[in-house]
Design a protein around this motif. Structure first.
Motif, PDB file in Angstrom:
ATOM      1  N   HIS A   6       0.835  -1.196   0.000  1.00 46.45           N
ATOM      2  CA  HIS A   6       0.000   0.000   0.000  1.00 46.45           C
ATOM      3  C   HIS A   6       0.867   1.242   0.000  1.00 46.45           C
ATOM      4  N   TRP A  52      -8.953  11.690  -1.500  1.00 46.58           N
ATOM      5  CA  TRP A  52      -8.877  10.214  -1.506  1.00 46.58           C
ATOM      6  C   TRP A  52      -8.246   9.716  -2.809  1.00 46.58           C
ATOM      7  N   ASP A  56      -4.811   7.593  -3.042  1.00 51.50           N
ATOM      8  CA  ASP A  56      -4.830   6.283  -3.697  1.00 51.50           C
ATOM      9  C   ASP A  56      -4.003   6.274  -4.983  1.00 51.50           C
ATOM     10  N   GLU A  82      -2.789  14.434   6.530  1.00 47.22           N
ATOM     11  CA  GLU A  82      -2.040  13.610   7.479  1.00 47.22           C
ATOM     12  C   GLU A  82      -2.976  12.631   8.204  1.00 47.22           C
ATOM     13  N   PHE A  83      -4.157  13.126   8.562  1.00 48.36           N
ATOM     14  CA  PHE A  83      -5.158  12.301   9.252  1.00 48.36           C
ATOM     15  C   PHE A  83      -5.590  11.138   8.349  1.00 48.36           C
ATOM     16  N   GLU A  84      -5.920  11.454   7.102  1.00 50.46           N
ATOM     17  CA  GLU A  84      -6.405  10.410   6.178  1.00 50.46           C
ATOM     18  C   GLU A  84      -5.298   9.411   5.858  1.00 50.46           C
ATOM     19  N   SER A  86      -2.781   8.531   7.790  1.00 48.87           N
ATOM     20  CA  SER A  86      -2.559   7.640   8.931  1.00 48.87           C
ATOM     21  C   SER A  86      -3.711   6.636   9.053  1.00 48.87           C
ATOM     22  N   PHE A  87      -4.912   7.070   8.681  1.00 47.19           N
ATOM     23  CA  PHE A  87      -6.067   6.158   8.691  1.00 47.19           C
ATOM     24  C   PHE A  87      -5.840   5.022   7.684  1.00 47.19           C
ATOM     25  N   LEU A  88      -5.428   5.379   6.464  1.00 51.72           N
ATOM     26  CA  LEU A  88      -5.218   4.350   5.437  1.00 51.72           C
ATOM     27  C   LEU A  88      -4.108   3.378   5.833  1.00 51.72           C
ATOM     28  N   ALA A  90      -3.329   2.516   8.873  1.00 55.09           N
ATOM     29  CA  ALA A  90      -3.863   1.635   9.925  1.00 55.09           C
ATOM     30  C   ALA A  90      -4.742   0.543   9.313  1.00 55.09           C
ATOM     31  N   ILE A  91      -5.514   0.897   8.299  1.00 56.99           N
ATOM     32  CA  ILE A  91      -6.386  -0.103   7.646  1.00 56.99           C
ATOM     33  C   ILE A  91      -5.535  -1.111   6.867  1.00 56.99           C
ATOM     34  N   ALA A  92      -4.541  -0.597   6.130  1.00 49.88           N
ATOM     35  CA  ALA A  92      -3.694  -1.487   5.318  1.00 49.88           C
ATOM     36  C   ALA A  92      -2.960  -2.499   6.193  1.00 49.88           C
ATOM     37  N   ARG A  94      -4.017  -4.152   8.493  1.00 50.57           N
ATOM     38  CA  ARG A  94      -4.862  -5.282   8.895  1.00 50.57           C
ATOM     39  C   ARG A  94      -4.738  -6.459   7.933  1.00 50.57           C
TER      40      ARG A  94
ATOM     41  N   ASP B 146      -8.151  -1.069   0.144  1.00 50.78           N
ATOM     42  CA  ASP B 146      -7.361  -0.607   1.290  1.00 50.78           C
ATOM     43  C   ASP B 146      -6.542  -1.712   1.949  1.00 50.78           C
ATOM     44  N   ASP B 149      -4.699  -3.695  -1.662  1.00 48.58           N
ATOM     45  CA  ASP B 149      -3.915  -2.833  -2.536  1.00 48.58           C
ATOM     46  C   ASP B 149      -4.298  -2.892  -4.010  1.00 48.58           C
TER      47      ASP B 149
END
Lengths: 120, 209
Positions: A6, A52, A56, A82-84, A86-88, A90-92, A94, B146, B149
């Protein structure tokens, strides 16, 4: 690893930490001055609409450059970026790795062979 | 040439094609299956069933097209069938509006002191729960893009929907996840940054609107 993959896709969207203080970003709400000459100007709302897509890596290279230039200089858009981001991340993170991929490959190959798939 | 020899030759070509075009995606299909089935044993079953079905249906695959997306589609359908779950239709909004709504979520997070929520806390379990609680159509795009990828285009091919639909579902899904995670932080008593830190960090603007 999913995170690595990612982040590889996102590498062109990463901005160096600490650059805001050094570059004195402008107040939000309009065009970000100080952009590279020839770069199309974008405003905050355009950036918000395409943040987004930007994260991406789904925009054209010109548009990626223009949005990156804006985010680098805009103190309103940078925190959201920066917020978005760090969110992505954290999701990646997983995405799970299989504990024994070779064993699974052997199992699938055996099942396919039983179904009639011939060895190479 | 006897018919049996011809049939054998055709099968040999078909099997070789399957090995080179389909089996090479085993690691990617495994990762996708692991994101659908969090349990590894169930994921193994799902991967095996996916490849058996793919082999059986290999005649319907057009060589040279997006084989990974084709396998992901089989994997996803198999997963839903195994779970006896219907892929629900969901309504979706304009992706641009969803993208703008993300700004509102960020503002809410910042006002609550959770601007650094995703870097300051380990939210692994909460993220897994939030993803599991998403409606299937939203969960599908999050897992493909997400977690696994995939590009918007590849996800659209795997799901059999237009790219615009992928974008709007993805943006809505991300907003739902963020709202769920911010609510989790509040409900779990995770301490907001504003309660422990005086002022912002060096990187963070202090007079942002």
């Amino acid at each position: 690893m999913a995170v690595v993959a990612h982040w590889r896709r996102m590498r062109d969207t990463e901005l160096p930490r600490g650059h805001l203080a050094a570059q004195r970003p402008q107040s939000g709400g309009g065009m970000a001055p100080g952009m590279v000459p020839g770069t199309p100007m974008v405003d905050c709302e355009s950036v918000m609409r395409q943040l987004w897509d930007y994260l991406d890596g789904e925009l054209t290279s010109d548009r990626m450059t223009a949005i990156r230039g804006h985010i680098e200089l805009c103190k309103r858009c940078y925190p959201q970026y920066e917020f978005e981001q760090s969110f992505l991340a954290a999701i990646a993170a997983r995405g799970q790795q299989h504990s024994d991929p070779q064993q699974l490959r052997a199992r699938v190959s055996d099942a396919l062979r039983a179904q009639g798939l011939r060895d190479a | 040439m006897p018919a049996t020899v011809m049939r054998d030759g055709t099968k040999q070509v078909r099997d070789r094609q399957f090995r080179s075009e389909a089996l090479r995606w085993l690691p990617e299909v495994t990762r996708y299956a692991m994101s659908l089935e969090r349990d590894e044993a169930n994921a193994d079953d799902l991967v095996q069933e996916t490849f058996l079905k793919a082999y059986e249906a290999w005649g319907t695959y057009t060589p040279g097209t997006e084989c990974r997306g084709w396998l992901f589609t089989i994997c996803r359908h198999t997963f839903y069938r195994r779970r006896r779950r219907e892929e629900r239709q969901v309504s979706y909004d304009d992706p641009d509006l969803e993208a703008l709504a993300a700004a509102a979520v960020h503002t809410s997070a910042r006002q609550g002191g959770y601007a650094d929520l995703f870097t300051r806390f380990d939210l692994s379990d909460a993220i897994d729960r939030a993803i599991a609680n998403l409606p299937d159509a939203f969960r599908d795009v999050v897992l493909l893009i997400d977690v696994n990828d995939q590009s918007y285009e590849a996800a659209a091919a795997a799901l059999g929907v237009p790219i615009g639909t992928v974008r709007s579902r993805l943006f809505r899904a991300r907003r739902l996840l963020q709202e769920a995670l911010i609510a989790h932080a509040r409900d779990s008593g995770l301490v907001p940054a504003s309660a422990t830190v005086q002022g912002g960090s060096a990187d963070e603007p202090t007079n942002a609107p």
